[in-house]
Scaffold this active site. Structure first.
Site, short mmCIF file in Angstrom:
data_model
loop_
_atom_site.label_atom_id
_atom_site.label_comp_id
_atom_site.label_asym_id
_atom_site.label_seq_id
_atom_site.Cartn_x
_atom_site.Cartn_y
_atom_site.Cartn_z
N HIS A 1 0.87 -1.30 0.17
CA HIS A 1 0.07 -0.01 0.13
C HIS A 1 0.84 1.30 0.17
CE1 HIS A 1 -4.13 -2.35 0.46
NE2 HIS A 1 -2.77 -3.16 1.63
N SER B 1 -14.98 2.37 2.40
CA SER B 1 -14.82 1.23 3.34
C SER B 1 -13.20 1.38 4.01
CB SER B 1 -14.32 0.92 1.72
OG SER B 1 -13.47 -0.55 2.21
N PHE C 1 -16.65 -11.51 -4.32
CA PHE C 1 -16.98 -10.69 -3.54
C PHE C 1 -17.71 -12.14 -2.90
CE2 PHE C 1 -19.53 -9.33 -0.47
CZ PHE C 1 -18.53 -8.27 0.43
N MET D 1 -15.26 -15.27 -1.72
CA MET D 1 -14.27 -14.48 -0.93
C MET D 1 -14.42 -14.33 0.18
SD MET D 1 -11.74 -12.08 -3.37
CE MET D 1 -10.97 -11.57 -2.17
N PHE E 1 -14.23 -7.66 7.59
CA PHE E 1 -13.68 -7.57 6.46
C PHE E 1 -14.31 -7.72 5.35
CE2 PHE E 1 -9.84 -8.13 3.27
CZ PHE E 1 -9.71 -7.40 3.62
N ARG F 1 -17.28 -6.67 3.55
CA ARG F 1 -18.17 -5.96 4.08
C ARG F 1 -19.68 -5.91 2.70
NH1 ARG F 1 -19.73 -0.86 4.22
NH2 ARG F 1 -18.04 -0.33 2.01
N LYS F 2 -19.63 -4.50 2.18
CA LYS F 2 -20.75 -5.33 0.93
C LYS F 2 -19.75 -5.36 -0.52
CE LYS F 2 -23.10 -1.83 2.97
NZ LYS F 2 -24.59 -0.49 2.80
P1 A3P Z 1 -16.31 -2.65 1.35
O1 A3P Z 1 -15.58 -2.06 2.16
O2 A3P Z 1 -16.67 -1.38 0.44
O3 A3P Z 1 -16.98 -3.86 1.01
P2 A3P Z 1 -8.93 -3.97 0.76
O4 A3P Z 1 -8.46 -5.61 0.45
O5 A3P Z 1 -7.52 -3.44 -0.03
O6 A3P Z 1 -8.26 -3.81 2.68
O7 A3P Z 1 -10.09 -3.84 0.43
C1 A3P Z 1 -11.34 -3.90 0.96
C2 A3P Z 1 -12.69 -3.89 0.07
O8 A3P Z 1 -12.33 -4.40 -0.94
C3 A3P Z 1 -13.80 -4.01 0.60
O9 A3P Z 1 -14.55 -3.69 0.45
C4 A3P Z 1 -14.48 -5.22 0.36
O10 A3P Z 1 -14.92 -5.70 0.56
C5 A3P Z 1 -13.74 -5.23 -0.64
N1 A3P Z 1 -13.24 -6.44 -2.23
C6 A3P Z 1 -12.50 -7.30 -1.94
N2 A3P Z 1 -12.37 -8.06 -2.77
C7 A3P Z 1 -13.55 -8.32 -3.27
C8 A3P Z 1 -14.07 -9.01 -4.24
N3 A3P Z 1 -13.84 -10.25 -4.35
N4 A3P Z 1 -15.43 -8.25 -5.05
C9 A3P Z 1 -15.60 -6.78 -4.43
N5 A3P Z 1 -15.28 -6.35 -3.72
C10 A3P Z 1 -14.18 -7.07 -2.83
#
Ligand code: A3P
Length: 266
Positions: free
Chosen positions: A79, A109, A200, A203, A226, A228-229
């Site tokens: 990051h 997020s 999503f 996962m 983690f 979330r949406k």
């Molecule tokens: P939201 O909080 O909007 O749901 P990171 O992995 O960099 O922490 O990012 C997390 C964000 O990416 C979260 O967003 C998570 O739900 C979303 N995310 C992770 N994997 C995803 C997937 N396969 N499809 C859609 N969103 C995904």
């Protein structure tokens, strides 16, 4: 620069044990980073990637621990903003994929992540959090500098710049784009399987992806999960009209020098 404690982020969490607390931020070249990363900065900066390594960069999250013990080719997730990525990646012409997400959904997020990730600084109230984001005060620094830093370097450094919204809109198209960039040719059924496994829904149910293995004193998923949406446009459920106006005006000023085609809905 801080001392040379060889303590990774995850080791610092483990060492903190019951006395666990949110890590303070310390700036490196003006970028606020969590203190275990700063304590390891010398070894992160000195990291020598192999040309076969693939860098995946996003705003924001984890570090570069354990890498020295792994054999190439490695997938290295960071990051760090572009200016703090160890130079060896570009000298060795490593491939790099940058994933960008529109500012308002990214902010929402991150807010929920900061609520549940008890290693991150306290997010505080929502309205104040918007200002911290706009001022680049959150861990990993300014979103605006982050997305622009990789955007400006993408051609010179051969960085594949992809968008979260595009992946949501058409995951197969984006997987194929990544395959082309990596000079890979995969059968259709393999691509379909990748799309299925990275959805999503899949996962969220996968313990390695939903981080359910991380203990509650670190990730308190009863506050916010983690995974979330996983949607585009959740910002509309958080921003008031006044907050949207303030944010959008500030956004125009900060992003006027970069024509990055972000989408806040699909
Ligand atoms: P939201 O909080 O909007 O749901 P990171 O992995 O960099 O922490 O990012 C997390 C964000 O990416 C979260 O967003 C998570 O739900 C979303 N995310 C992770 N994997 C995803 C997937 N396969 N499809 C859609 N969103 C995904």
């Amino acid at each position: 620069m801080a001392g040379k404690e060889e303590l990774s982020y995850s080791e610092a969490i483990a060492a903190a044990g019951d006395a666990f607390h949110r890590f303070p931020l310390i700036k490196i070249q003006g970028v606020p980073l969590m203190c275990p990363i700063v304590h390891n900065w010398d070894s992160i900066w000195a990291f020598r990637p192999d040309p076969s390594d693939l860098l995946i960069a996003t705003y924001p999250k984890a570090g570069l621990s354990l890498l020295k013990k792994m054999d190439p080719p490695r997938v290295i997730k960071t990051h760090l903003p572009f200016k703090l990525v160890p130079e060896g990646f570009w000298k060795n012409k490593c491939k790099a994929i940058y994933v960008a997400r529109n500012a308002k959904d990214n902010l929402v997020s991150y807010y929920h992540f900061d609520r549940m990730n008890l290693t991150q600084p306290e997010p505080g109230p929502w309205d104040g959090y918007i200002h911290k984001f706009m001022n680049g005060e959150l861990a990993w620094g300014s979103w605006y500098d982050h997305v622009k830093g990789y955007w400006e370097e993408r051609e010179k450094r051969n960085i594949l710049y992809i968008f979260y919204e595009d992946m949501k809109e058409n995951p197969q198209r984006e997987v194929e784009r990544i395959m082309r960039y990596l000079d890979l040719s995969l059968a259709d059924d393999v691509i379909s399987r990748i799309v299925e496994l990275t959805s999503f829904k899949t996962m969220k149910e996968n313990p390695m992806a939903n981080y359910s293995f991380i203990l509650k004193p670190v990730f308190d998923q009863s506050i916010s999960p983690f995974m979330r949406k996983g949607v585009v446009g959740d910002w509309t459920n958080h921003f008031s009209p006044a907050q949207t106006q303030l944010f959008d005006e500030d956004y125009k000023r900060k992003m006027k020098d970069a024509d990055i085609p972000f989408r806040t809905d699909i």
